[in-house]
Design a protein around this motif. Structure first.
Motif, PDB file in Angstrom:
ATOM      1  N   PHE A   1      13.967   0.045  19.890  1.00 19.49           N
ATOM      2  CA  PHE A   1      13.171  -1.005  19.223  1.00 19.49           C
ATOM      3  C   PHE A   1      12.133   0.406  18.942  1.00 19.49           C
ATOM      4  CE2 PHE A   1      13.441  -3.833  23.485  1.00 19.49           C
ATOM      5  CZ  PHE A   1      13.825  -4.474  23.454  1.00 19.49           C
ATOM      6  N   GLY A   2      11.929   1.108  19.112  1.00 16.16           N
ATOM      7  CA  GLY A   2      11.777   1.948  18.131  1.00 16.16           C
ATOM      8  C   GLY A   2       9.971   1.958  18.399  1.00 16.16           C
ATOM      9  N   LEU A   3       9.817   1.584  19.776  1.00 17.66           N
ATOM     10  CA  LEU A   3       8.245   1.799  19.947  1.00 17.66           C
ATOM     11  C   LEU A   3       8.615   2.452  21.315  1.00 17.66           C
ATOM     12  CD1 LEU A   3       7.472  -1.683  18.535  1.00 17.66           C
ATOM     13  CD2 LEU A   3       6.741   0.207  17.843  1.00 17.66           C
ATOM     14  N   TRP A   4       7.447   2.958  21.462  1.00 14.26           N
ATOM     15  CA  TRP A   4       6.810   3.316  22.819  1.00 14.26           C
ATOM     16  C   TRP A   4       6.286   1.828  24.122  1.00 14.26           C
ATOM     17  CZ3 TRP A   4       6.762   6.987  18.611  1.00 14.26           C
ATOM     18  CH2 TRP A   4       7.282   8.084  19.456  1.00 14.26           C
ATOM     19  N   PHE A   5       6.262   2.184  25.385  1.00 12.24           N
ATOM     20  CA  PHE A   5       5.758   1.478  25.963  1.00 12.24           C
ATOM     21  C   PHE A   5       4.498   2.104  27.290  1.00 12.24           C
ATOM     22  CE2 PHE A   5       9.270  -0.809  23.334  1.00 12.24           C
ATOM     23  CZ  PHE A   5       8.886  -2.548  23.822  1.00 12.24           C
ATOM     24  N   GLY A   6       3.740   0.804  27.382  1.00 12.01           N
ATOM     25  CA  GLY A   6       3.029   1.591  28.694  1.00 12.01           C
ATOM     26  C   GLY A   6       2.312   0.146  29.256  1.00 12.01           C
ATOM     27  N   LEU A   7       1.678   0.369  30.189  1.00 14.63           N
ATOM     28  CA  LEU A   7       0.565  -0.839  30.988  1.00 14.63           C
ATOM     29  C   LEU A   7      -0.453   0.030  30.848  1.00 14.63           C
ATOM     30  CD1 LEU A   7       2.682  -0.868  34.230  1.00 14.63           C
ATOM     31  CD2 LEU A   7       2.999  -2.736  31.916  1.00 14.63           C
ATOM     32  N   ASP A   8      -1.232  -0.790  30.807  1.00 15.80           N
ATOM     33  CA  ASP A   8      -2.421  -0.228  31.078  1.00 15.80           C
ATOM     34  C   ASP A   8      -3.042  -0.633  31.893  1.00 15.80           C
ATOM     35  OD1 ASP A   8      -2.249  -3.115  31.725  1.00 15.80           O
ATOM     36  OD2 ASP A   8      -4.200  -4.717  30.836  1.00 15.80           O
ATOM     37  N   ASP A   9      -4.457   0.109  32.051  1.00 15.95           N
ATOM     38  CA  ASP A   9      -5.250   0.630  33.546  1.00 15.95           C
ATOM     39  C   ASP A   9      -5.248  -0.090  34.909  1.00 15.95           C
ATOM     40  OD1 ASP A   9      -6.733   2.168  35.956  1.00 15.95           O
ATOM     41  OD2 ASP A   9      -8.260   2.490  34.699  1.00 15.95           O
ATOM     42  N   ALA A  10      -5.134   0.249  35.759  1.00 11.38           N
ATOM     43  CA  ALA A  10      -4.540  -1.084  36.849  1.00 11.38           C
ATOM     44  C   ALA A  10      -6.297  -1.311  37.571  1.00 11.38           C
ATOM     45  CB  ALA A  10      -4.159  -0.765  38.142  1.00 11.38           C
ATOM     46  N   ILE A  11      -7.534  -0.046  37.793  1.00  9.89           N
ATOM     47  CA  ILE A  11      -8.567   0.176  38.473  1.00  9.89           C
ATOM     48  C   ILE A  11      -9.908  -0.941  37.610  1.00  9.89           C
ATOM     49  CG2 ILE A  11      -9.873   1.728  39.045  1.00  9.89           C
ATOM     50  CD1 ILE A  11      -7.945   1.755  40.398  1.00  9.89           C
ATOM     51  N   GLY A  12     -10.044  -1.656  38.338  1.00 10.46           N
ATOM     52  CA  GLY A  12     -11.180  -2.892  37.601  1.00 10.46           C
ATOM     53  C   GLY A  12     -10.391  -3.893  36.982  1.00 10.46           C
ATOM     54  N   ASN A  13      -9.297  -4.116  36.064  1.00 11.25           N
ATOM     55  CA  ASN A  13      -8.854  -4.450  35.309  1.00 11.25           C
ATOM     56  C   ASN A  13      -7.801  -5.797  35.797  1.00 11.25           C
ATOM     57  OD1 ASN A  13      -7.183  -5.581  32.849  1.00 11.25           O
ATOM     58  ND2 ASN A  13      -6.534  -3.842  32.928  1.00 11.25           N
ATOM     59  N   PRO A  14      -8.675  -6.724  35.893  1.00 10.89           N
ATOM     60  CA  PRO A  14      -7.818  -8.136  36.380  1.00 10.89           C
ATOM     61  C   PRO A  14      -6.778  -8.905  35.441  1.00 10.89           C
ATOM     62  CG  PRO A  14      -9.636  -8.765  35.497  1.00 10.89           C
ATOM     63  CD  PRO A  14     -10.025  -7.243  34.990  1.00 10.89           C
ATOM     64  N   ASN A  15      -6.505  -7.769  34.198  1.00  9.36           N
ATOM     65  CA  ASN A  15      -5.318  -8.540  33.370  1.00  9.36           C
ATOM     66  C   ASN A  15      -3.789  -8.211  32.984  1.00  9.36           C
ATOM     67  OD1 ASN A  15      -6.176 -10.703  31.857  1.00  9.36           O
ATOM     68  ND2 ASN A  15      -8.535  -9.024  30.820  1.00  9.36           N
ATOM     69  N   HIS A  16      -2.687  -8.189  33.227  1.00 11.99           N
ATOM     70  CA  HIS A  16      -1.727  -7.527  33.474  1.00 11.99           C
ATOM     71  C   HIS A  16      -0.712  -7.336  31.826  1.00 11.99           C
ATOM     72  CE1 HIS A  16      -2.949  -7.209  37.859  1.00 11.99           C
ATOM     73  NE2 HIS A  16      -3.030  -8.758  37.527  1.00 11.99           N
ATOM     74  N   CYS A  17      -0.794  -5.946  31.039  1.00 11.52           N
ATOM     75  CA  CYS A  17      -0.419  -6.403  30.190  1.00 11.52           C
ATOM     76  C   CYS A  17       0.684  -5.020  30.293  1.00 11.52           C
ATOM     77  CB  CYS A  17      -1.385  -5.952  29.050  1.00 11.52           C
ATOM     78  SG  CYS A  17      -2.654  -7.244  28.955  1.00 11.52           S
ATOM     79  N   LEU A  18       1.415  -5.148  29.319  1.00 11.66           N
ATOM     80  CA  LEU A  18       2.700  -4.451  28.662  1.00 11.66           C
ATOM     81  C   LEU A  18       2.435  -4.482  27.474  1.00 11.66           C
ATOM     82  CD1 LEU A  18       5.491  -2.400  29.199  1.00 11.66           C
ATOM     83  CD2 LEU A  18       6.311  -5.188  28.905  1.00 11.66           C
TER      84      LEU A  18
END
Length: 399
Positions: A279-296
């Motif tokens: 894909f030519g991109l970097w992938f990661g997740l957002d911070d879990a602490i205090g963050n109810p949203n779940h994003c890739l």
């Protein structure tokens, strides 16, 4: 160093060649073979034991095809809410091996560090205890390796990054670990390469200079460095680390072993991000602490400018407010497939007199997702999810 199998057979372990750097080697263009299994580390509180359990993710989390996953997604709305109301949870896979530290260190949960040695395959797991003793377990051979002691104690949420260099007909493997210390981040590298040349030095840890991540309001050496919150391997000779607290990032040269300031911006993810060459991109997740949203998140990045987020997808529905996200882990399965582990704490039974650390229940959700190309660029396809809610146990991490 020697290799032990069930306490009966001793076999001499591999030793490492000194790394020789190739100017043409670039880790971002190396392709990773598709993974099938994940390594689940489960902590048993009463016994103070960490067990390694293997789960076949391609069987449990992914449908046979993208089309089958899209069809199933339309029929499973609200499945997570139904699960929270008492539906049966998944049973843990069988135990491969148990790890433990000294009895007086068993309660130091945050200082039991596990990581995968990617250069050895998907089943080579290292464990660093609070007193820096290190060992490796190879699931393919059922062998345990005694390894050199680390220089620093490592928190369970330390960031680990793998680099493979190619040169002179051999691959040279390194594991960089960025932890948290009183004065910013503790940083060291494990050099490991299997070879039959016993005249060369064995595997070894080497301490490295700490990331110079200082808040802008307190520049220079008179201020206290902040611990890194995210990091990524930019290429075979460059690591980028950033800190949300400092609002800054820095580049590390793995050849000269020196840091340089990069800018007053941070990577758009938490923990380690991974480059996906197809894909030519970097992938990661957002911070879990205090963050109810779940994003890739998928972002574009090079050393000349600030990272740019190209895509952000919600991979999991929000849970009720009493379920607080605790940690997240991203596993690259290859061919655009990922396993995302999300752990929660349930505070529903807490009263005003109950301390916050008295967790009533813990829940971990493993989610299989697939990123595919479409006319608009990329889209995310959700496959299956499995939920684990365990008494006297919690999932420490998934590798």
């Amino acid at each position: 160093r020697r290799l032990v199998r069930s306490g009966r057979r001793l076999v001499r372990s591999g030793r490492q060649l000194q790394p020789r750097y190739s100017t043409t080697a670039c880790v971002k263009f190396s392709r990773m073979m598709n993974r099938q299994f994940a390594n689940m580390i489960v902590h048993n509180y009463p016994k103070g034991v960490y067990s390694l359990r293997r789960i076949n993710l391609m069987e449990h989390l992914f449908y046979p095809s993208t089309e089958a996953a899209q069809k199933a997604e339309a029929n499973k709305k609200g499945w997570l809410s139904t699960m929270l109301k008492g539906s049966p949870k998944q049973r843990l896979p069988k135990t491969n091996i148990n790890f433990s530290s000294l009895p007086n260190m068993a309660d130091l949960t945050a200082r039991h560090f596990f990581s995968l040695l990617k250069g050895q395959g998907e089943g080579s797991v290292i464990f660093v205890s609070p007193n820096v003793h290190t060992m490796m377990y190879d699931t393919s051979t059922d062998f345990v390796f005694g390894m050199p002691q680390a220089n620093f104690c490592k928190q369970s949420d330390s960031i680990s990054l793998s680099i493979t260099r190619r040169g002179y007909g051999q691959e040279y493997h390194e594991l960089y670990v960025i932890g948290k210390g009183e004065d910013g981040g503790l940083f060291e590298v494990l050099n490991y390469t299997r070879t039959t040349d016993l005249s060369k030095p064995p595997w070894y840890w080497r301490p490295l200079p700490c990331p110079p991540l200082f808040p802008q309001c307190l520049p220079g050496g008179n201020s206290k460095a902040c611990a890194p919150s995210s990091a990524v391997v930019l290429d075979a000779t460059t690591i980028c680390a950033s800190s949300v607290d400092a609002g800054a990032c820095a580049f590390f040269d793995t050849v000269t072993r020196e840091w340089r300031q990069a800018g007053s911006w941070v990577l758009p993810v938490h923990g380690a991000a991974e480059y996906i060459p197809e894909f030519g991109l970097w992938f990661g997740l957002d911070d879990a602490i205090g963050n109810p949203n779940h994003c890739l998140r998928a972002f574009d990045f090079d050393s000349s400018r600030q990272p740019v987020v190209r895509h952000s997808w919600n991979y999991l529905s929000r849970l009720p407010d009493e379920w607080l996200p605790r940690q997240r882990h991203l596993l690259n399965m290859g061919s655009g497939k990922f396993c995302i582990t999300t752990s929660f704490r349930n505070l529903s039974r807490h009263t005003s007199c109950t301390p916050l650390d008295g967790v009533v229940n813990e829940l971990t959700v493993l989610t299989g997702v697939e990123v595919v190309r479409d006319i608009n660029g990329f889209q995310i396809i959700k496959h299956k999810s499995e939920c684990y809610s365990l008494e006297d146990n919690r999932i420490h991490c998934v590798l």
